[in-house]
Scaffold this motif. Structure first.
Motif, mmCIF file in Angstrom:
data_model
loop_
_atom_site.group_PDB
_atom_site.id
_atom_site.type_symbol
_atom_site.label_atom_id
_atom_site.label_comp_id
_atom_site.label_asym_id
_atom_site.label_seq_id
_atom_site.Cartn_x
_atom_site.Cartn_y
_atom_site.Cartn_z
ATOM 1 N N PRO A 1 10.744 -0.375 45.634
ATOM 2 C CA PRO A 1 8.957 -0.951 45.572
ATOM 3 C C PRO A 1 8.781 -1.620 44.560
ATOM 4 C CG PRO A 1 9.176 1.354 46.367
ATOM 5 C CD PRO A 1 10.470 1.099 45.670
ATOM 6 N N GLY B 1 10.657 -3.580 42.071
ATOM 7 C CA GLY B 1 11.358 -4.504 42.250
ATOM 8 C C GLY B 1 11.368 -5.626 43.228
ATOM 9 N N ASP C 1 21.014 -4.399 43.138
ATOM 10 C CA ASP C 1 20.867 -3.020 43.390
ATOM 11 C C ASP C 1 22.345 -2.282 43.473
ATOM 12 O OD1 ASP C 1 18.128 -1.211 44.166
ATOM 13 O OD2 ASP C 1 20.185 -0.218 44.601
ATOM 14 N N ALA D 1 23.067 0.280 45.013
ATOM 15 C CA ALA D 1 22.899 0.909 46.407
ATOM 16 C C ALA D 1 22.058 0.135 47.510
ATOM 17 C CB ALA D 1 22.527 2.364 46.140
ATOM 18 N N ARG E 1 19.470 1.236 50.411
ATOM 19 C CA ARG E 1 18.947 2.397 49.407
ATOM 20 C C ARG E 1 18.741 3.760 50.122
ATOM 21 N NH1 ARG E 1 15.208 2.106 45.491
ATOM 22 N NH2 ARG E 1 13.974 2.771 46.904
ATOM 23 N N GLY F 1 7.749 10.484 50.733
ATOM 24 C CA GLY F 1 7.209 9.310 51.791
ATOM 25 C C GLY F 1 5.770 9.238 52.180
ATOM 26 N N GLY G 1 12.265 17.328 41.539
ATOM 27 C CA GLY G 1 11.614 17.602 43.002
ATOM 28 C C GLY G 1 12.972 18.066 43.835
ATOM 29 N N ALA H 1 16.106 15.475 43.087
ATOM 30 C CA ALA H 1 16.033 14.242 42.005
ATOM 31 C C ALA H 1 15.046 14.350 40.963
ATOM 32 C CB ALA H 1 15.668 13.161 42.731
ATOM 33 N N LYS H 2 14.968 13.581 39.957
ATOM 34 C CA LYS H 2 13.944 13.626 38.755
ATOM 35 C C LYS H 2 13.052 12.554 38.844
ATOM 36 C CE LYS H 2 15.971 16.713 35.940
ATOM 37 N NZ LYS H 2 15.873 17.057 34.560
ATOM 38 N N LEU H 3 11.987 12.787 38.660
ATOM 39 C CA LEU H 3 10.817 11.766 38.665
ATOM 40 C C LEU H 3 10.081 11.679 37.287
ATOM 41 C CD1 LEU H 3 7.938 12.960 41.028
ATOM 42 C CD2 LEU H 3 9.699 14.252 40.206
ATOM 43 N N CYS I 1 9.264 -1.784 35.145
ATOM 44 C CA CYS I 1 8.472 -1.286 36.219
ATOM 45 C C CYS I 1 8.640 -0.051 37.077
ATOM 46 C CB CYS I 1 8.400 -2.547 37.174
ATOM 47 S SG CYS I 1 7.955 -4.137 36.601
ATOM 48 N N GLU J 1 2.691 10.832 42.432
ATOM 49 C CA GLU J 1 2.602 9.455 43.496
ATOM 50 C C GLU J 1 3.339 8.312 42.550
ATOM 51 O OE1 GLU J 1 -1.156 8.072 44.407
ATOM 52 O OE2 GLU J 1 -0.420 6.468 45.965
ATOM 53 N N GLY J 2 4.526 7.804 43.199
ATOM 54 C CA GLY J 2 5.042 6.719 42.376
ATOM 55 C C GLY J 2 5.059 5.414 43.319
HETATM 56 C C1 LIG Z 1 11.289 14.521 45.535
HETATM 57 C C2 LIG Z 1 10.583 13.407 45.345
HETATM 58 C C3 LIG Z 1 9.493 12.978 46.202
HETATM 59 C C4 LIG Z 1 8.650 12.051 46.031
HETATM 60 N N1 LIG Z 1 7.689 11.861 46.929
HETATM 61 C C5 LIG Z 1 6.684 10.819 46.814
HETATM 62 C C6 LIG Z 1 5.568 10.717 47.630
HETATM 63 O O1 LIG Z 1 5.504 11.368 48.542
HETATM 64 N N2 LIG Z 1 4.890 9.591 47.473
HETATM 65 C C7 LIG Z 1 4.970 8.836 46.432
HETATM 66 O O2 LIG Z 1 4.198 7.892 46.310
HETATM 67 N N3 LIG Z 1 6.050 8.923 45.713
HETATM 68 C C8 LIG Z 1 6.958 10.016 45.573
HETATM 69 N N4 LIG Z 1 7.970 10.066 44.691
HETATM 70 C C9 LIG Z 1 8.218 9.086 43.528
HETATM 71 C C10 LIG Z 1 8.545 7.696 44.279
HETATM 72 O O3 LIG Z 1 9.929 7.991 45.007
HETATM 73 C C11 LIG Z 1 8.992 6.827 43.157
HETATM 74 O O4 LIG Z 1 8.008 7.042 42.123
HETATM 75 C C12 LIG Z 1 9.377 5.372 43.646
HETATM 76 O O5 LIG Z 1 10.473 5.310 44.467
HETATM 77 C C13 LIG Z 1 9.792 4.600 42.258
HETATM 78 O O6 LIG Z 1 9.998 3.359 42.762
HETATM 79 P P1 LIG Z 1 10.916 2.331 41.958
HETATM 80 O O7 LIG Z 1 10.852 0.980 42.507
HETATM 81 O O8 LIG Z 1 10.263 2.199 40.528
HETATM 82 O O9 LIG Z 1 12.364 3.045 41.767
HETATM 83 P P2 LIG Z 1 13.360 3.482 42.819
HETATM 84 O O10 LIG Z 1 12.719 3.712 44.023
HETATM 85 O O11 LIG Z 1 13.914 4.660 42.136
HETATM 86 O O12 LIG Z 1 14.457 2.479 42.759
HETATM 87 C C14 LIG Z 1 15.204 2.222 41.966
HETATM 88 C C15 LIG Z 1 16.527 1.365 42.454
HETATM 89 O O13 LIG Z 1 17.398 0.843 41.108
HETATM 90 C C16 LIG Z 1 18.656 1.002 41.486
HETATM 91 N N5 LIG Z 1 19.570 1.225 40.186
HETATM 92 C C17 LIG Z 1 19.320 2.253 39.402
HETATM 93 N N6 LIG Z 1 20.035 1.970 38.414
HETATM 94 C C18 LIG Z 1 20.745 0.961 38.618
HETATM 95 C C19 LIG Z 1 21.476 0.086 38.072
HETATM 96 N N7 LIG Z 1 22.005 0.421 36.692
HETATM 97 N N8 LIG Z 1 22.114 -1.085 38.317
HETATM 98 C C20 LIG Z 1 21.476 -1.647 39.540
HETATM 99 N N9 LIG Z 1 20.616 -0.978 40.414
HETATM 100 C C21 LIG Z 1 20.291 0.111 39.830
HETATM 101 C C22 LIG Z 1 18.655 2.269 42.529
HETATM 102 O O14 LIG Z 1 19.845 2.276 43.564
HETATM 103 C C23 LIG Z 1 17.338 2.002 43.192
HETATM 104 O O15 LIG Z 1 17.322 1.460 44.625
HETATM 105 C C24 LIG Z 1 8.741 11.038 44.870
HETATM 106 C C25 LIG Z 1 9.905 11.367 44.045
HETATM 107 C C26 LIG Z 1 10.709 12.373 44.377
HETATM 108 C C27 LIG Z 1 12.191 12.680 43.415
#
Ligand SMILES: Cc1cc2nc3c(=O)[nH]c(=O)nc-3n(C[C@H](O)[C@H](O)[C@H](O)COP(=O)(O)OP(=O)(O)OC[C@H]3O[C@@H](n4cnc5c(N)ncnc54)[C@H](O)[C@@H]3O)c2cc1C
Length: 364
Positions: free
Chosen positions: A9, A11, A29, A31, A34, A40, A162, A240-242, A259, A272-273
């Motif tokens: 979200p 990026g 990315d 993966a 993803r 969710g 989590g 997973a870690k958050l 970000c 919430e993330g």
């Molecule tokens: C168990 C659990 C439950 C959760 N439930 C909720 C919820 O219900 N509601 C909510 O709002 N939030 C929830 N969260 C938090 C939420 O999922 C995250 O905060 C959110 O996905 C963060 O988005 P992001 O874009 O920052 O990173 P991410 O979604 O983590 O995306 C990061 C991306 O970077 C890629 N990446 C990583 N390292 C590299 C690298 N070196 N090179 C290239 N690509 C790379 C990964 O493949 C990934 O696709 C939950 C988290 C967990 C662990």
């Protein structure tokens, strides 16, 4: 060229706005597609952000279920149920993420598979190749390689854990009719369990900051047992870690911007993330497009829009989850729905925690 690492979200939100403004954007990315472990739950403030700042209505096709209701339990005991005025959406996360990538492509971003291992000066290393950039956006999650190379990795001790399973409703008869977000205290000292309804499935999870002797796996086993799901066949527990205890005060520096989870932007009370990932991506793109000192502008915008709320949320968490306030809070939940309704207003972005506590005072 703007290089964005991570097609989640954060990026995608940044990429969509930058590409629409005519900039050359590459998102990599490691993966694709993803598969992000996540409850969710998407709040209404995230849906408004999509509409107002990204010009996109929430995609109905990714919503497994939606509800205005919210239930609180203490251990196996259901304390109360409240209805808010705004929708809580429970999304199928792979479909939501795929929609974001499609939107990024539609806006003109290039999206490629590639793993970033760091950067030096204005050049990043992606899958063994040197990629020069004008701006580098690290949206690569909680273990951000960009953050590490920038010397701003989140401390391991500040991360929450989590665990989650997705269970068919039929395998969990006690909760087969659940139509609300259910939050359950009493399993981790600084954390809570959740059950989110997703059509024919339930997402059951437990998250938080485990204290010294707490065994999260054992706590999750107890929670599943109380949900009546422990006996379900083929349960696949994922973990997973958050981010939780720490977030960056200055996520932008020079031409490098962190970000979403990479900056520690998961709300410390609720976890919430998704909203804060989208929001920080938007703030980052807006700061870059405004020109001048984009990093200072981004840092100020994150302070006003994200970390001020997080400071409040951490204080709220410490009040809600630590004794003697915890017992008091459980009594308040049991005796009425006022506190829960006010909390739903925080979740939907209608007020903040200062407003929540003002409303909790006599006469408030
Ligand atoms: C168990 C659990 C439950 C959760 N439930 C909720 C919820 O219900 N509601 C909510 O709002 N939030 C929830 N969260 C938090 C939420 O999922 C995250 O905060 C959110 O996905 C963060 O988005 P992001 O874009 O920052 O990173 P991410 O979604 O983590 O995306 C990061 C991306 O970077 C890629 N990446 C990583 N390292 C590299 C690298 N070196 N090179 C290239 N690509 C790379 C990964 O493949 C990934 O696709 C939950 C988290 C967990 C662990």
């Amino acid at each position: 060229m703007d290089l964005i690492v991570g097609a989640g979200p954060a990026g995608c939100a940044a990429g969509i706005l930058l590409a629409r403004a005519g900039r050359d954007v590459l998102i990599v990315d490691r993966a694709l597609p993803r598969d992000k472990l996540c409850g969710g739950l998407v709040t209404d403030k995230a849906a408004r952000l999509l509409a107002e700042r990204l010009g996109r209505e929430f995609p109905a096709g990714v919503v497994a279920q939606s509800s205005r209701a919210f239930e609180i339990c203490d251990g196996p005991e259901l304390l109360n149920r409240a209805e808010g005025t705004r929708l809580l959406r429970f999304v199928d996360r792979p479909r939501f993420d795929a929609w974001l990538v499609e939107e990024a492509l539609r806006a003109g971003c290039r999206v490629e598979k590639g793993e970033c291992s760091g950067f030096q000066g204005q050049t990043a290393r992606v899958s063994g190749a040197d990629v020069p950039f004008q701006a580098l956006i690290g949206a690569d999650g909680v273990f951000s390689a960009v953050g590490k190379a920038a010397g701003r990795a989140l401390p391991g001790k500040s991360l929450a854990v989590g665990l989650q399973v997705d269970v068919p409703r039929a395998a969990c008869p006690a909760l087969a009719g659940l139509d609300a977000a259910r939050i359950c205290f009493g399993y981790l000292r600084l954390g809570w369990g959740w059950v989110f309804p997703k059509g024919g499935m339930l997402s059951i999870g437990l998250g938080g900051m485990p204290g010294g002797r707490e065994d999260v796996v054992e706590a999750f086993r107890r929670f599943l047992e109380d949900c009546g799901a422990a006996g379900a066949r083929g349960l696949k527990v994922r973990g997973a870690k958050l981010p939780n205890e720490s977030w960056l005060r200055e996520p932008g520096s020079g031409s490098v911007f962190l970000c979403g989870d990479a900056a520690g932007f998961a709300e410390p009370l609720t976890g919430e993330g998704i909203h804060f990932a989208l929001l920080s991506g938007v703030l980052c793109a807006e700061s870059l497009l405004a020109g001048g000192d984009a990093a200072s502008r981004y840092n100020a915008a994150c302070r006003a829009g994200i970390t001020r709320l997080f400071d409040q949320a951490r204080r709220a968490r410490d009040l809600l989850l630590r004794e003697p306030f915890r017992s008091l809070a459980m009594r308040r939940f049991r005796s009425g729905t006022g506190v829960m309704e006010r909390f739903l207003r925080v979740l939907s972005g209608e007020t903040d925690y200062a407003g929540f506590f003002r409303g909790s005072l006599p006469g408030g």
